[in-house]
Write a protein that holds these residues in place. Sequence first.
Motif, PDB file in Angstrom:
ATOM      1  N   LYS A   6       0.830  -1.197   0.000  1.00 59.93           N
ATOM      2  CA  LYS A   6       0.000   0.000   0.000  1.00 59.93           C
ATOM      3  C   LYS A   6       0.868   1.252   0.000  1.00 59.93           C
ATOM      4  CE  LYS A   6      -4.088   1.896   2.347  1.00 59.93           C
ATOM      5  NZ  LYS A   6      -5.016   1.702   3.483  1.00 59.93           N
ATOM      6  N   TYR A   7       0.536   2.193  -0.904  1.00 59.00           N
ATOM      7  CA  TYR A   7       1.325   3.415  -1.051  1.00 59.00           C
ATOM      8  C   TYR A   7       0.414   4.642  -1.073  1.00 59.00           C
ATOM      9  CZ  TYR A   7       4.661  -0.071  -2.812  1.00 59.00           C
ATOM     10  OH  TYR A   7       5.464  -1.178  -2.963  1.00 59.00           O
ATOM     11  N   PHE A 119       9.549   2.710 -10.033  1.00 64.13           N
ATOM     12  CA  PHE A 119      10.188   3.022  -8.766  1.00 64.13           C
ATOM     13  C   PHE A 119      11.221   4.148  -8.906  1.00 64.13           C
ATOM     14  CE2 PHE A 119       8.589  -1.256  -7.888  1.00 64.13           C
ATOM     15  CZ  PHE A 119       8.062  -1.084  -6.613  1.00 64.13           C
ATOM     16  N   GLU A 120      11.770   4.326 -10.094  1.00 65.41           N
ATOM     17  CA  GLU A 120      12.789   5.362 -10.292  1.00 65.41           C
ATOM     18  C   GLU A 120      12.182   6.758 -10.195  1.00 65.41           C
ATOM     19  OE1 GLU A 120      14.909   4.708 -13.887  1.00 65.41           O
ATOM     20  OE2 GLU A 120      15.760   2.779 -13.255  1.00 65.41           O
ATOM     21  N   THR A 121      11.010   6.939 -10.771  1.00 66.45           N
ATOM     22  CA  THR A 121      10.370   8.260 -10.768  1.00 66.45           C
ATOM     23  C   THR A 121       9.311   8.398  -9.674  1.00 66.45           C
ATOM     24  OG1 THR A 121       8.720   7.528 -12.405  1.00 66.45           O
ATOM     25  CG2 THR A 121      10.766   8.529 -13.229  1.00 66.45           C
ATOM     26  N   LEU A 136       6.528   5.482  -3.335  1.00 67.73           N
ATOM     27  CA  LEU A 136       6.831   4.049  -3.423  1.00 67.73           C
ATOM     28  C   LEU A 136       7.971   3.724  -2.460  1.00 67.73           C
ATOM     29  CD1 LEU A 136       6.627   3.763  -7.323  1.00 67.73           C
ATOM     30  CD2 LEU A 136       4.895   3.044  -5.670  1.00 67.73           C
ATOM     31  N   HIS A 137       7.643   3.626  -1.181  1.00 70.73           N
ATOM     32  CA  HIS A 137       8.659   3.475  -0.141  1.00 70.73           C
ATOM     33  C   HIS A 137       9.149   2.045   0.032  1.00 70.73           C
ATOM     34  CE1 HIS A 137       4.740   2.759   1.697  1.00 70.73           C
ATOM     35  NE2 HIS A 137       5.339   1.999   2.595  1.00 70.73           N
ATOM     36  N   ARG A 138       8.441   1.062  -0.561  1.00 71.89           N
ATOM     37  CA  ARG A 138       8.879  -0.340  -0.476  1.00 71.89           C
ATOM     38  C   ARG A 138       8.930  -0.933  -1.869  1.00 71.89           C
ATOM     39  NH1 ARG A 138       5.075  -3.589   3.334  1.00 71.89           N
ATOM     40  NH2 ARG A 138       3.513  -2.271   2.329  1.00 71.89           N
ATOM     41  N   HIS A 139      10.039  -1.600  -2.171  1.00 71.13           N
ATOM     42  CA  HIS A 139      10.210  -2.228  -3.482  1.00 71.13           C
ATOM     43  C   HIS A 139       9.670  -3.657  -3.439  1.00 71.13           C
ATOM     44  CE1 HIS A 139      12.171  -3.809  -7.107  1.00 71.13           C
ATOM     45  NE2 HIS A 139      12.227  -2.552  -7.494  1.00 71.13           N
TER      46      HIS A 139
END
Length: 370
Positions: A6-7, A119-121, A136-139
Amino acid sequence: MLKAYKYRMYPTKQQEEMFSKHFGCVRVIYNWALEQKIKSYEQDGKAISRFTLNKTIPTLYKDMEWLKEVNSQSLRGATLNLDNAFTRFFREKTGFPKFKSKKNPVQSFSVPQYYKVDFETNKVKLPKIGWIKTKLHRHFDGNLKTATVSKTSSGKYFISILVDDGKELPDKQDFDENSAVGIDVGIKDFAIMSNGEKIDNPRHLNNSVKRLKVLQKRLSRKQRGSKNRDKAKQQIAKLHEKIANQRNDFQHKLTSRLISENQAIALETLTVSGMLKNHKLAQSISDVSWSSFVTKLEYKAEWYGKSILRIGQFEPSTKICNVCGYHNNNITLVERQWQCPDCGASHDRDVNAAINIKKFALNKQNLIGI
């Protein structure tokens, strides 16, 4: 193995408008589908499937052209949610599905496919909406399944992404008396372990109840339909959200520790809905949120191959001496300490219950005495 991430999302004003359109259209389709199911059962005595409903959705575009502005698969996701609601109704007796209101501050819609995560942007791309700024704090790695966009009552936007990481659930690990723990939940202490450890009840709601009463009193004085009333509602929603976040944070930390330290956890089955009918304890029981605590324990046990053991709600765990088995029928709720008249052992009421919960659970597993 399926896991959800969840983000928090930060849409622009234009994207918020598109979110609102999706919320509204999905709600309309859900209510329409529920009405069709009810009519079909009343007239023909048969249930209409969601596949039949999905085929009928395009015919609604003639009278409701604004449905074309949103993702068509999100509309079809509404019929799937309705099917799941009926499944819960028949299996779990959780209540007949209700029509959704646009006045409900909590809204959501699903995106089954054709969305992207970068995830990069720190952005997520949704069909018909575009790239949205997201924290996006978790990959994660794996195949993307259904994503669900939601709006909280405080006005925040979140996206929950279901991911299949391709891993299998681990096999259950062996356990014995030394690697298992019994837990008795309570109100004075949140959890009492069979090893004598007690976890204090943080009482998140009770700590904020005075502030909550002040905000609710202010809301009652605002004129209906005014902007000041909406602002007052937002303040109450933010406080409730803070309390819920505190409760979840506490429970996640505790359940993670319990799962990592033990191979098996024994619990007593509780009927929380029945206990909430006690008006003197209802607020305190809601504050501790035992059901949420047990749910977290159960799915984390599945992830790590641990076992959750259950005993019946009518097992006399509190009244039995864990040393000699004497049954004390005279113990009352007020008594927190008692001494066994047979063997003379002194008992802390809650610790004794936790020990008995563990013994009863292991006895069902034929592990007593190992």
